[in-house]
Design an enzyme around this catalytic site. Structure first.
Site, PDB file in Angstrom:
ATOM      1  N   ASP A 337       0.932  -1.177   0.049  1.00  0.00           N
ATOM      2  CA  ASP A 337       0.104   0.071   0.028  1.00  0.00           C
ATOM      3  C   ASP A 337       0.973   1.328   0.045  1.00  0.00           C
ATOM      4  O   ASP A 337       1.970   1.229   0.357  1.00  0.00           O
ATOM      5  CB  ASP A 337      -0.862   0.010   1.124  1.00  0.00           C
ATOM      6  CG  ASP A 337      -2.217   0.993   0.697  1.00  0.00           C
ATOM      7  OD1 ASP A 337      -2.229   1.817  -0.051  1.00  0.00           O
ATOM      8  OD2 ASP A 337      -3.074   1.074   1.780  1.00  0.00           O
TER       9      ASP A 337
HETATM   10  C1  BGC Z   1      -4.945   3.394  -0.096  1.00  0.00           C
HETATM   11  C2  BGC Z   1      -5.091   2.306  -1.310  1.00  0.00           C
HETATM   12  C3  BGC Z   1      -4.927   3.158  -2.491  1.00  0.00           C
HETATM   13  C4  BGC Z   1      -3.488   3.672  -2.459  1.00  0.00           C
HETATM   14  C5  BGC Z   1      -3.240   4.431  -3.897  1.00  0.00           C
HETATM   15  C6  BGC Z   1      -3.835   4.241  -0.043  1.00  0.00           C
HETATM   16  O1  BGC Z   1      -3.771   5.280   0.804  1.00  0.00           O
HETATM   17  O2  BGC Z   1      -4.905   2.696   1.246  1.00  0.00           O
HETATM   18  O3  BGC Z   1      -6.157   1.568  -1.072  1.00  0.00           O
HETATM   19  O4  BGC Z   1      -4.848   2.187  -3.563  1.00  0.00           O
HETATM   20  O5  BGC Z   1      -3.560   4.674  -1.402  1.00  0.00           O
HETATM   21  O6  BGC Z   1      -3.991   5.533  -3.874  1.00  0.00           O
END
Ligand code: BGC
Length: 852
Positions: A337
């Protein structure tokens, strides 16, 4: 190695992988060894004994310090500053299993091996982390031009493309869950996949299947399908297949046990919350839908922000090496993540493959050095990159017709750019059907709905209209549209994301700024258009000659005495980065009660990003109809009108339980927070999943609590009756052996999907109009919850007609996780079977026996 290079599950020196053959005919000691593969040599046993003495000593101290709601006497204890006593709580599993090219991956694997074989170490390492890019992609892997690899664009999310132009906004995950419609979920996924492809997005960052909804007020529950692992598993399977059929990888997220937003991120000296989950619960509940994702062939999985058993999700060898790559035979790559990487060597050895959006100092040159000095075997880096390249081949992204990464994704739409319109007119049907089918009608007194042709309608509530703005303001990251923030305003969502300390407002329970078609955060799509309930009702009223009055400002509006019906529109706000403050809000409850006190045909429509309590007014005799409208995407208003006026017959069912009272959910109504008297854990917040699998209806059934609206409940404009139950179980001893014996494929031993029992029933439409009914199959597994969902089907049945439904129960559907054997166990015994229209309305009952 810096301090952060050491994971809580140290033991990185262990390079043992248990094989299936080592686990045959186990003695007690072998079973202990099978459970603890570390214990294979005398030397290791001695090490373990020494470590045990240390751990038991330290552990007792640690246990005393472990959080519980009853923690007493910790007021004066100094906060822990070192997490070493947590070491080992997440068992070490090393080395990281290498991709083997299982099943459908074999061709892609061979091609990938060839290409990766041509790469220098530096080139390989360049593909283990993202680069800052000039596109609008949330993440970008760099190209290796000399090998004709163009790089890859990764972008959000599970409800459609975010933060860009000329795309559609599909119904949210929770809305799909509420539709209980498999083919529809597949159509939606294909339509989304095609848009991502057109925009040059190689990896769709979704679907989200965690959080599932352990915490009822969880800020991101709406991105996922349901609180039930089986229902979630079915939808992740359809979604992975649909998106990947269009040549786009799914990044199924967030792996694993990522159940609350509170303390999800590290903010030193405080570490992120630890989800403490036992092995049985992990397999039977949280891992279950990920198993379906892997079984469906998902080419990517995203590891999560928080810690699992006190080891960070992106450096947890048990979850990534052990559960995902070893047990489930996952062939794709694990991406972090965004900024969830907290270690270099430990993350590499624990099975993380790619760092996003950038690897900071953990990898890059440091990873090259780690390989050169022997801290990380080069084979691990080769495996990381082989997984990436194999997925690119497997999804045919090497073909000429796949657009260059980020081709349709401008960094800032306010700058001149070539327009890439990803919308396809063929998606209009699924946008509409999808929006319709996630509406759940939970009250309809005396057939108040459908409306017919009213003379006068009065409309109330802040959630009827579109927000006042739907525009890109800042461009790039700092944009309210990019985060679906319009219903509450940018300041709040930004404060959540940045963990702003001086933000002193309460989190919003509702989006006063306008109707909700999604929640907030990275899961919010950016619709090219949005038909609000008000706009659609206006058009309908205009055609019908219905007079309309509206007041979307006042909480205590006046009501025209001749109103045929009064519609009240409220919502339930939820966003990534913080959890909901409550399961209801006084403002909306007051509004509903005020209108109901003056209008004897008050209908409530709630766009809800999660379960919401309704007992404050549900039994009010003037509240005649209530719709949980969830988060329908851009076709919200049109879909609602078709339901209100009977063009469509409501067919959604709740993918969660609505309680009468918060306390009915036990302590799970809200997130786990650090208790004021628990100073010891100030830096190490703990979330103990001590309820096991007893979440939502499993908890209500066990405790005998009457829900307000049961899991699986939803009304129709017609009525259905169930009959002719048949149950047939396999009597073949070889197919009902206690443990699976099949070869490992994607998702685990392949005979976990062997069908061991079949159930069928008839659904008869006993009313006057045609409609869909969701027939639900629940099974009582010996020693487990009272009932668990194990099948559903949604036939369309004409008035007066019947439809047959058939369910197949697989070995996995009937097994429990055997912690000792580390296998799914099909127990001997009698299994209860129920079929009906909700988890609490099950007119058909039967049973079958398993003898092995
Ligand atoms: C989120 C993810 C997301 C990623 C990219 C993170 O803050 O938890 O679900 O895909 O950002 O934007």
């Amino acid at each position: 190695m810096s301090k952060t290079d050491v994971s809580a599950d140290t033991g990185t020196a262990e390079h043992h992988k248990p094989t299936m053959s080592e686990q045959k005919k186990p003695s007690v000691w072998q079973r202990v060894q099978a459970g603890l593969p570390f214990l294979k040599t005398k030397k290791r046993i001695i090490i373990v004994l020494v470590v045990l003495v240390v751990i038991i000593g330290g552990g007792l101290a640690g246990l005393a310090a472990l959080p519980s709601k009853k923690t007493e006497g910790s007021v004066d204890r100094e906060p822990m500053t070192d997490d070493s006593f947590f070491y080992g709580l997440s068992p070490p599993v090393y080395p990281s299993p290498e991709m083997e090219g299982l099943g459908a991956w074999s061709d892609a694997f061979e091609k990938a091996r060839d290409m990766v074989g041509e790469m220098t170490l530096e080139e390989k390492v360049s593909l283990t982390g993202g680069i800052r890019s000039s596109t609008g992609c949330a993440g970008l892997l760099p190209p290796i031009r000399r090998l004709r690899f163009p790089g890859m664009c990764l972008h959000d999310a599970g409800q459609g493309l975010r933060n860009t132009d000329f795309v559609n906004a599909y119904p949210a995950g929770i809305h799909v869950g509420a539709s209980w419609n498999k083919p529809l979920a597949r159509r939606r996924a294909k339509a989304m996949g095609s848009e991502f492809r057109t925009k040059g997005v190689n990896v769709l960052l979704g679907p989200s299947i965690g959080p599932m909804g352990r915490v009822v007020s969880g800020g991101r529950n709406w991105e996922s399908f349901s609180v039930d692992p089986y229902l979630t598993g079915v939808f992740v399977h359809e979604t992975v297949n649909g998106v990947q059929e269009e040549g786009v990888l799914t990044s199924v997220k967030h792996f694993i046990a990522n159940e609350q937003e509170t303390n999800r991120l590290q903010k030193l000296p405080r570490e992120a919350v630890s989800s403490n989950v036992d092995d049985k619960t992990m397999h039977e509940f949280y891992l279950w839908p990920f198993q379906d994702a892997v079984h469906a062939g998902s080419a990517n999985i995203m590891c999560s922000y928080q810690r699992i058993n006190n080891s960070y999700g992106c450096q947890n060898s048990k979850t990534m090496n052990g559960l995902l790559k070893d047990e489930l035979g996952f062939q794709g790559w694990v991406v972090s993540d965004w900024d969830a990487q907290h270690a270099g060597v430990a993350a590499a050895l624990a099975g993380m493959d790619v760092a996003m959006p950038v690897p900071h100092d953990y990898w890059g040159d440091t990873l090259v050095e780690a390989v050169r000095n022997g801290s990380v075997p080069e084979s691990r880096v080769t495996d990381m990159v082989t997984r990436v390249i194999a997925s690119w081949y497997r999804l045919n992204q090497d073909h000429e017709d796949f657009p260059p990464p980020g081709a349709g994704m401008p960094m800032n739409v306010q700058e001149p750019h070539a327009i890439v319109d990803a919308r396809n007119t063929s998606s209009r049907g699924v946008l509409r059907d999808g929006a319709v089918e996630g509406h759940v009608l939970v009250k309809n007194a005396n057939g108040a709905l459908p409306l017919g042709r009213p003379r006068l309608l009065s409309l109330f509530g802040y959630s009827a209209t579109s927000a006042r703005g739907m525009n890109f303001i800042g461009g790039g990251f700092v944009d309210p549209l990019a985060f679906g923030a319009y219903p509450v305003g940018w300041e709040e969502v930004e404060a959540g994301f940045t963990m702003k300390e001086d933000y002193d407002q309460d989190w919003s329970a509702i989006g006063l700024g306008g109707t909700m078609i999604s929640g907030g955060g990275s899961g919010a799509p950016s619709p090219s258009t949005l038909i609000s309930p008000f706009e659609a009702i206006k058009a309908q009223a205009d055609g019908d000659g219905t007079a309309l009055l509206w007041d979307f400002e006042r909480g205590d509006p006046g009501v025209h005495a001749e109103s045929d019906a009064c519609l009240v529109f409220g919502n339930v706000w939820a966003s990534e980065s913080y959890d909901r403050p409550a399961l209801y809000d006084d403002y909306t409850d007051g509004l509903i009660l005020n209108v109901a006190s003056r209008c004897n045909n008050t209908m409530v429509v709630l766009h809800n990003a999660g379960p919401r309590l309704v007992d404050q007014w549900i039994e009010h005799s003037n509240v005649t109809a209530v719709l949980f409208a969830h988060l329908p995407g851009q076709d919200s208003g049109n879909a609602l009108v078709s339901i209100l006026y009977g063009g469509a017959n409501p067919s959604g069912k709740l993918p969660y339980t609505v309680a009468r009272n918060e306390s009915d959910y036990a302590h799970l109504a809200g997130p786990d927070v650090l208790l004021p008297d628990d100073r010891v854990h100030a830096n190490f917040p703990q979330s103990n999943f001590s309820e096991g699998v007893y979440v939502d209806y499993r908890h209500f059934d066990r405790q005998g609590i009457e829900p307000r609206f049961a899991f699986g409940f939803g009304l129709s404009y017609t009525s259905f009756a169930f009959g002719n139950l048949t149950v047939q179980a396999s009597r073949n001893a070889s197919t009902t052996a206690p443990y699976p014996t099949g070869p490992l494929g994607e998702g685990g031993p392949q005979d976990l999907w062997a069908v061991l029992a079949r159930v069928s029933a008839d659904v008869r439409n006993t009313g006057a109009v045609a409609g869909h009914e969701v027939a639900q199959l629940y099974v009582g597994i010996p020693g487990g919850p009272v009932r668990q969902l194990r099948g559903f089907d949604k036939p369309f049945v004409e008035a007066g007609e019947s439809a047959a439904v058939e369910f197949e129960l697989t070995r996995r559907d009937l097994s429990v996780w055997d912690v000792g054997a580390q296998k799914w166990h099909l127990q001997n015994g009698t299994y209860g079977v129920w079929v009906g229209s909700s988890s609490r309305d099950l007119p058909l009952e039967g049973e079958f026996a398993i003898q092995n």
